[in-house]
Design a protein around this motif. Structure first.
Motif, short mmCIF file in Angstrom:
data_model
loop_
_atom_site.label_atom_id
_atom_site.label_comp_id
_atom_site.label_asym_id
_atom_site.label_seq_id
_atom_site.Cartn_x
_atom_site.Cartn_y
_atom_site.Cartn_z
N SER A 194 12.54 -1.96 0.66
CA SER A 194 11.38 -1.33 0.01
C SER A 194 11.07 0.06 0.58
CB SER A 194 10.17 -2.25 0.22
OG SER A 194 8.97 -1.51 0.25
N VAL A 195 10.80 1.00 -0.32
CA VAL A 195 10.38 2.34 0.09
C VAL A 195 9.05 2.25 0.84
CG1 VAL A 195 9.52 4.56 -0.78
CG2 VAL A 195 11.58 3.52 -1.77
N ASN A 196 8.13 1.46 0.33
CA ASN A 196 6.80 1.38 0.95
C ASN A 196 6.86 0.71 2.33
OD1 ASN A 196 4.77 2.46 -1.13
ND2 ASN A 196 6.25 1.25 -2.30
N SER A 204 4.88 -4.25 -0.82
CA SER A 204 6.14 -4.69 -1.41
C SER A 204 6.78 -5.77 -0.56
CB SER A 204 7.10 -3.50 -1.53
OG SER A 204 8.35 -3.92 -2.04
N PRO A 232 3.75 -0.15 -3.79
CA PRO A 232 4.27 0.28 -5.09
C PRO A 232 3.28 -0.07 -6.19
CG PRO A 232 5.32 -1.78 -4.46
CD PRO A 232 4.38 -1.39 -3.33
N GLU A 233 3.59 0.39 -7.38
CA GLU A 233 2.84 -0.01 -8.58
C GLU A 233 3.80 -0.80 -9.47
OE1 GLU A 233 -0.20 2.39 -10.59
OE2 GLU A 233 1.33 2.75 -12.11
N ALA A 291 3.79 -2.36 -13.39
CA ALA A 291 3.10 -2.51 -14.67
C ALA A 291 1.68 -1.95 -14.62
CB ALA A 291 3.09 -3.99 -15.10
N GLY A 292 1.55 -0.77 -14.03
CA GLY A 292 0.28 -0.06 -14.07
C GLY A 292 -0.77 -0.51 -13.07
N ARG A 321 9.92 -6.61 -1.31
CA ARG A 321 11.32 -6.39 -1.65
C ARG A 321 12.12 -5.93 -0.43
NH1 ARG A 321 14.52 -2.51 -3.52
NH2 ARG A 321 13.08 -0.82 -3.05
N MET A 346 6.75 8.58 -9.40
CA MET A 346 6.63 8.54 -10.86
C MET A 346 5.63 9.60 -11.33
SD MET A 346 8.71 6.11 -11.58
CE MET A 346 8.43 5.17 -13.07
C1 LIG Z 1 9.01 -4.41 -12.99
C2 LIG Z 1 8.66 -3.05 -12.44
C3 LIG Z 1 7.54 -2.40 -12.93
C4 LIG Z 1 7.20 -1.13 -12.46
N1 LIG Z 1 6.08 -0.52 -12.95
C5 LIG Z 1 5.70 0.68 -12.45
C6 LIG Z 1 4.52 1.31 -12.89
O1 LIG Z 1 3.79 0.81 -13.73
N2 LIG Z 1 4.17 2.51 -12.34
C7 LIG Z 1 4.94 3.10 -11.37
O2 LIG Z 1 4.58 4.19 -10.92
N3 LIG Z 1 6.08 2.53 -10.94
C8 LIG Z 1 6.47 1.34 -11.45
N4 LIG Z 1 7.61 0.73 -10.99
C9 LIG Z 1 8.42 1.41 -9.96
C10 LIG Z 1 8.11 0.95 -8.56
O3 LIG Z 1 6.76 1.12 -8.24
C11 LIG Z 1 8.97 1.77 -7.60
O4 LIG Z 1 10.31 1.41 -7.80
C12 LIG Z 1 8.60 1.60 -6.15
O5 LIG Z 1 9.32 2.53 -5.39
C13 LIG Z 1 8.95 0.24 -5.62
O6 LIG Z 1 8.46 0.18 -4.31
P1 LIG Z 1 9.25 -0.55 -3.15
O7 LIG Z 1 10.57 0.17 -3.03
O8 LIG Z 1 8.39 -0.38 -1.97
O9 LIG Z 1 9.43 -1.99 -3.54
C14 LIG Z 1 7.99 -0.51 -11.47
C15 LIG Z 1 9.12 -1.20 -10.97
C16 LIG Z 1 9.44 -2.45 -11.44
C17 LIG Z 1 10.64 -3.17 -10.87
#
Ligand SMILES: Cc1cc2nc3c(=O)[nH]c(=O)nc-3n(C[C@H](O)[C@H](O)[C@H](O)COP(=O)(O)O)c2cc1C
Length: 184
Positions: free
Chosen positions: A15-17, A10, A77-78, A80-81, A12, A113
């Motif tokens: 970010s959690v990760n 990530s 993170p993930e 869009a799959g 961001r 999720m």
């Molecule tokens: C545009 C968008 C799409 C996402 N799609 C998925 C997804 O397909 N599957 C999932 O498990 N989480 C999805 N998420 C949730 C992120 O993976 C989740 O918020 C994660 O904690 C973000 O990690 P970070 O905090 O390290 O950036 C999505 C988030 C965003 C903003």
């Protein structure tokens, strides 16, 4: 001295990760140095035309860090799959080098999720296999990390989650030592 290159998928802020990676760095077993990769967003889009001398400086640096590391540890993170494009891009830049070959690799799947970011971690394994990295199953933690478990300092506070991360790191370090002693 062994060191582990630690990569958050990530870019961001908050970010959690990235917090998981910072926490793992704090929990690193004695005698192993964590090296946190901070330049994910600086890598150019992978382009085979650029994958020749002189390489972009950010790619030279990435490959140097991987070559000098004893192991890799990721948390992503993930979106869009699938894994974020930025992380896939980093991994594409490793295909042209041999730095990841046989490199012990672990991760923390921190997804909260219902699908547990299954697409990301299944494809991460596939891509790492292409790069000849050695995924160590015991070093791959599957532990949901809610945002509420992270303190204001960006470090995971929850003892059970910290313990899961520690176990993964211990398994990764165990995988390093035999590999390095074979070289000596
Ligand atoms: C545009 C968008 C799409 C996402 N799609 C998925 C997804 O397909 N599957 C999932 O498990 N989480 C999805 N998420 C949730 C992120 O993976 C989740 O918020 C994660 O904690 C973000 O990690 P970070 O905090 O390290 O950036 C999505 C988030 C965003 C903003």
């Amino acid at each position: 001295m062994a060191n582990i290159l630690m990569i958050s998928g990530s870019v961001r802020h908050g970010s959690v990760n990235s917090s998981v990676i910072a926490t793992a760095a704090e929990l690193m077993p004695n005698g192993v140095t964590p090296v946190i990769y901070t330049c994910l967003a600086d890598l150019p889009h992978f382009n085979p035309d650029l994958d020749r001398e002189p390489l972009p400086q950010s790619v030279v640096e990435l490959r140097r860090l991987i070559a000098e590391s004893s192991a890799l540890f990721l948390s992503s993170p993930e979106y869009a799959g699938a894994m974020p494009g930025a992380l896939k891009n980093l991994l594409e830049w490793t295909v042209g080098g041999t730095e990841t070959t046989d490199k012990p690799t672990g991760w923390v799947n921190s997804s909260t999720m219902p699908n547990r970011a299954a697409g990301t971690y299944a494809s991460l394994r596939i891509v790492l296999d292409y790069t000849d990295a050695s995924v160590i199953d015991q070093a791959c933690a599957d532990v949901p990390v809610p945002r509420s478990s992270i303190g204001e300092d960006g470090i995971v506070q929850d003892a059970a989650i910290r313990s899961e991360i520690s176990h993964a790191l211990t398994a990764l370090v165990l995988a390093i030592r035999p590999a390095e002693s074979r070289v000596q």
